[in-house]
Scaffold this motif. Sequence first.
Motif, PDB file in Angstrom:
ATOM      1  N   ALA A 397       0.824  -1.205   0.000  1.00  0.00           N
ATOM      2  CA  ALA A 397       0.000   0.000   0.000  1.00  0.00           C
ATOM      3  C   ALA A 397       0.859   1.256   0.000  1.00  0.00           C
ATOM      4  O   ALA A 397       0.574   2.243  -0.694  1.00  0.00           O
ATOM      5  N   ALA A 398       1.955   1.232   0.770  1.00  0.00           N
ATOM      6  CA  ALA A 398       2.826   2.405   0.863  1.00  0.00           C
ATOM      7  C   ALA A 398       3.516   2.681  -0.471  1.00  0.00           C
ATOM      8  O   ALA A 398       3.654   3.844  -0.878  1.00  0.00           O
ATOM      9  N   LEU A 399       3.955   1.641  -1.162  1.00  0.00           N
ATOM     10  CA  LEU A 399       4.587   1.830  -2.467  1.00  0.00           C
ATOM     11  C   LEU A 399       3.609   2.447  -3.466  1.00  0.00           C
ATOM     12  O   LEU A 399       3.972   3.344  -4.232  1.00  0.00           O
ATOM     13  N   ALA A 400       2.368   1.965  -3.455  1.00  0.00           N
ATOM     14  CA  ALA A 400       1.359   2.516  -4.365  1.00  0.00           C
ATOM     15  C   ALA A 400       1.141   4.002  -4.090  1.00  0.00           C
ATOM     16  O   ALA A 400       1.044   4.815  -5.025  1.00  0.00           O
ATOM     17  N   SER A 401       1.070   4.387  -2.824  1.00  0.00           N
ATOM     18  CA  SER A 401       0.842   5.792  -2.487  1.00  0.00           C
ATOM     19  C   SER A 401       2.056   6.655  -2.773  1.00  0.00           C
ATOM     20  O   SER A 401       1.923   7.821  -3.162  1.00  0.00           O
ATOM     21  N   LEU A 402       3.259   6.109  -2.579  1.00  0.00           N
ATOM     22  CA  LEU A 402       4.460   6.871  -2.932  1.00  0.00           C
ATOM     23  C   LEU A 402       4.476   7.172  -4.430  1.00  0.00           C
ATOM     24  O   LEU A 402       4.886   8.265  -4.848  1.00  0.00           O
ATOM     25  N   GLY A 403       4.061   6.206  -5.230  1.00  0.00           N
ATOM     26  CA  GLY A 403       4.018   6.421  -6.676  1.00  0.00           C
ATOM     27  C   GLY A 403       3.115   7.573  -7.061  1.00  0.00           C
ATOM     28  O   GLY A 403       3.375   8.275  -8.043  1.00  0.00           O
ATOM     29  N   ALA A 404       2.050   7.788  -6.296  1.00  0.00           N
ATOM     30  CA  ALA A 404       1.119   8.877  -6.580  1.00  0.00           C
ATOM     31  C   ALA A 404       1.543  10.191  -5.955  1.00  0.00           C
ATOM     32  O   ALA A 404       0.984  11.239  -6.294  1.00  0.00           O
ATOM     33  N   THR A 405       2.517  10.158  -5.052  1.00  0.00           N
ATOM     34  CA  THR A 405       2.799  11.331  -4.213  1.00  0.00           C
ATOM     35  C   THR A 405       4.162  11.968  -4.466  1.00  0.00           C
ATOM     36  O   THR A 405       4.284  13.196  -4.538  1.00  0.00           O
ATOM     37  N   ILE A 406       5.220  11.169  -4.590  1.00  0.00           N
ATOM     38  CA  ILE A 406       6.563  11.749  -4.673  1.00  0.00           C
ATOM     39  C   ILE A 406       6.836  12.309  -6.067  1.00  0.00           C
ATOM     40  O   ILE A 406       6.146  11.980  -7.035  1.00  0.00           O
ATOM     41  N   ASP A 407       7.876  13.138  -6.176  1.00  0.00           N
ATOM     42  CA  ASP A 407       8.304  13.664  -7.467  1.00  0.00           C
ATOM     43  C   ASP A 407       9.601  12.982  -7.887  1.00  0.00           C
ATOM     44  O   ASP A 407      10.115  12.098  -7.197  1.00  0.00           O
ATOM     45  N   THR A 408      10.151  13.388  -9.028  1.00  0.00           N
ATOM     46  CA  THR A 408      11.322  12.690  -9.580  1.00  0.00           C
ATOM     47  C   THR A 408      12.574  12.867  -8.732  1.00  0.00           C
ATOM     48  O   THR A 408      13.540  12.114  -8.893  1.00  0.00           O
ATOM     49  N   ALA A 409      12.570  13.833  -7.844  1.00  0.00           N
ATOM     50  CA  ALA A 409      13.728  13.987  -6.962  1.00  0.00           C
ATOM     51  C   ALA A 409      13.891  12.763  -6.075  1.00  0.00           C
ATOM     52  O   ALA A 409      15.000  12.433  -5.632  1.00  0.00           O
ATOM     53  N   ASN A 410      12.782  12.088  -5.782  1.00  0.00           N
ATOM     54  CA  ASN A 410      12.809  10.888  -4.945  1.00  0.00           C
ATOM     55  C   ASN A 410      12.927   9.607  -5.759  1.00  0.00           C
ATOM     56  O   ASN A 410      12.922   8.512  -5.197  1.00  0.00           O
ATOM     57  N   LEU A 411      13.016   9.730  -7.100  1.00  0.00           N
ATOM     58  CA  LEU A 411      13.059   8.536  -7.949  1.00  0.00           C
ATOM     59  C   LEU A 411      14.236   7.626  -7.645  1.00  0.00           C
ATOM     60  O   LEU A 411      14.072   6.400  -7.582  1.00  0.00           O
ATOM     61  N   PRO A 412      15.458   8.156  -7.431  1.00  0.00           N
ATOM     62  CA  PRO A 412      16.583   7.261  -7.110  1.00  0.00           C
ATOM     63  C   PRO A 412      16.325   6.408  -5.869  1.00  0.00           C
ATOM     64  O   PRO A 412      16.719   5.232  -5.820  1.00  0.00           O
ATOM     65  N   LYS A 413      15.672   6.963  -4.899  1.00  0.00           N
ATOM     66  CA  LYS A 413      15.370   6.230  -3.676  1.00  0.00           C
ATOM     67  C   LYS A 413      14.412   5.079  -3.958  1.00  0.00           C
ATOM     68  O   LYS A 413      14.529   3.996  -3.378  1.00  0.00           O
ATOM     69  N   LEU A 414      13.483   5.322  -4.885  1.00  0.00           N
ATOM     70  CA  LEU A 414      12.532   4.268  -5.251  1.00  0.00           C
ATOM     71  C   LEU A 414      13.220   3.208  -6.108  1.00  0.00           C
ATOM     72  O   LEU A 414      12.996   1.999  -5.928  1.00  0.00           O
ATOM     73  N   ILE A 415      14.097   3.644  -7.017  1.00  0.00           N
ATOM     74  CA  ILE A 415      14.826   2.706  -7.875  1.00  0.00           C
ATOM     75  C   ILE A 415      15.717   1.801  -7.032  1.00  0.00           C
ATOM     76  O   ILE A 415      15.895   0.613  -7.333  1.00  0.00           O
ATOM     77  N   ALA A 416      16.265   2.350  -5.952  1.00  0.00           N
ATOM     78  CA  ALA A 416      17.170   1.579  -5.096  1.00  0.00           C
ATOM     79  C   ALA A 416      16.477   0.380  -4.459  1.00  0.00           C
ATOM     80  O   ALA A 416      17.158  -0.557  -4.003  1.00  0.00           O
ATOM     81  N   ARG A 417      15.172   0.403  -4.428  1.00  0.00           N
ATOM     82  CA  ARG A 417      14.446  -0.717  -3.824  1.00  0.00           C
ATOM     83  C   ARG A 417      14.267  -1.880  -4.795  1.00  0.00           C
ATOM     84  O   ARG A 417      13.774  -2.944  -4.419  1.00  0.00           O
ATOM     85  N   LEU A 418      14.625  -1.664  -6.064  1.00  0.00           N
ATOM     86  CA  LEU A 418      14.513  -2.747  -7.031  1.00  0.00           C
ATOM     87  C   LEU A 418      15.460  -3.880  -6.656  1.00  0.00           C
ATOM     88  O   LEU A 418      16.622  -3.658  -6.339  1.00  0.00           O
TER      89      LEU A 418
END
Length: 707
Positions: A397-418
């Motif tokens: 649920a948190a990942l889904a909401s982050l996708g709708a909420t954060i901007d590209t500045a936070n993209l590296p942090k999301l990519i790091a979870r791959l």
Amino acid sequence: MWNSTLNKFLLLTAILLANASTLSFAQQDKLLAVLDSNATLQEKSATCRELARVATKDAVPTLAKMLGDEKLSHMARYALENIRDSSVDDALRNALGEVTGQPLLGVIGSLGARRDTESVVALAALLNEPGVNQAVNQAAARALGNIGTLKASEALEKALPEASDSNQRAICEGLLRCAEALQATEQSEAARSIYDRLRDLSNAPVQVRAAALRGAILSPDSDGIALLTEAIKGSDEALAAAAVRAAMESKNAGVTDAILAELSNASPKRQGLLIMALANRGEARLLPAVLQAMQSDDEQLRIVAFRVLKRVGDESCVPALLNAAVEGNAEISQAAIESLEILQGNSVDDQVAGRLSEAQGKMRIVLIDLAGRRRTAAAIPALWKAVDDDDSSVRTAALASLGATIDTANLPKLIARLGPVKDDKEAAALDNALRDVCLRSVDREAAAAQLATALRTADGDVKGRILDTLNVVGGASSLKAVTAAARSNDTQLRNEGFRVLGQWKSVDAAPILLDLHNSTDDGRLKIRSIRAYIRIARQFDMPAEQRTEMCRTALKTATRDTDKQLVLEVLLRYPSEEMQAIALEASKVPALKDQAMLVVLAMASKDINRADLGKALAQAGQKPVKLEIVEAVYGAGTKTKDVTATLSKYAKNYRIIFLPSTSYNESFGGDPADGIVKQLKIKYRIDGKQGEVSLAENATIVLPVPK
């Protein structure tokens, strides 16, 4: 005879193409001459349609002569109704005593449409006249209603006591129309009298009494508040609903006070109606009543209350809505969440973010989901914390909401979870979050470049997931990264690259696929790349010249006949002289000759002379066959029709069948499943061998040779 008919048709066509603004009286005379001639029904109908735009009073006598014609009366009236001259009304009134059947009903309707006050007496005589068809009675009642004068209403009221049950409804409908017309012309007292008469008509249909009540409540000269209150308190649900609808429309400020006064005493079902009425009126004083209704034992009333909060709620409603979202059943929970999603005010987001940091269990899931729905930036720290929770449902649920909420500045942090994950739902949520962030990015190319960088160091199945995400993001950077994967020495990565290119969503992948086909030694990958290339030619919008060149290239490049046959399907889908030329070239290939020539003939089917069809097929190398249509069914699901006889009529001695129209609906005499994609299923015999085929709606009918 043929030349005469042809010349007449050509003359009509030239006339109809003339610009209406320059149409002279002489040209109108030519149109009228068509109506006086032996022209076809279609030609005369088209002429009437043109006269409806340009005719003057001089056309009235000719058009009036057609009023009794069963087939042309409606088109004559279509033209007459648009002529602004009293001679039209005279002609229509004269026709009342001369025409019968359906044309008479049409004439009556036209008098009503033109609101001809001089026809009131004649129409009134038709209301209950003995021996007159009831359809005539009812048409006259509705026409009088459209005329809407006081005399028209008096005629209808006079006929009402003696009306049969079937005629009563039409007379009441006419009276209601009169009342609306009288109200609009500030004859409110007469309108109110009609409404009162119909409200007291005990044997009238409930719809009539409900419409009369609505009119009376909205009438400025009636005691609308008292009538509203009486209906709300009454036992008749239909009248109560009508009163509530009137309350929604009324501009009387006292209506709100009346509803609020009755709200607490009403039944739960009635309370729901009243709450919706107040919400539609934008009444701010409604909120306390809605909050009280949220605590009701009646489930439907609670659902209404939660939904109404979308309009009247504020930040004070957040705690109650959150509790309902967590503790209510599925329908109540959904209604509460929908209201929370659109509540206005920064305080709402502050409450969501504040409670999220401390929430547990289902409440935490609800708040996480709500933060994403509302794009609550203040909740982002708590969402990042939630993606490391021990509970996989919380992480997802948190990942889904982050996708709708954060901007590209936070993209590296999301990519790091791959990375490899055990939970498929969590992996899908992460991939979707990455796509959402990239698609919202103001610089999508830069976002794609970050994913491409991550692709270099990713492990195993993660590479395929990144490639799929790049396919969704699209653009030059994404395509470059996927192309590099397809050219990789890593077998798994190369296969994934080919797979994603085969699903690419833009035309710019075509030259890459062609180059990959020509450069790889892997036969399996050659097939995949050429098929993907042909798919692009078939599915995407592009200039005709580009599609033509792609088809020509694909036929030369493909090594398998089955792949070349896919190109023939593209040719048939986009017929042109250039595509015909390519099909003719393909017919030189022995394995393609039969199908290629059928494609050529199918593309030419609109212009081909049926008398010369056999000769043309024979010259194309098609041999005659003994063809029998065993059964043909057209439609979808249970909505089908048997078209065996029709198809048999047009089946000749060749495997291609040309219907009289490119539209199956027209050829088969109607649409058996309106609005649904249909199929034509055919069972047939060719030279004694049984075959079956299913064709998409309006496809060219080519019957495969039975095996």
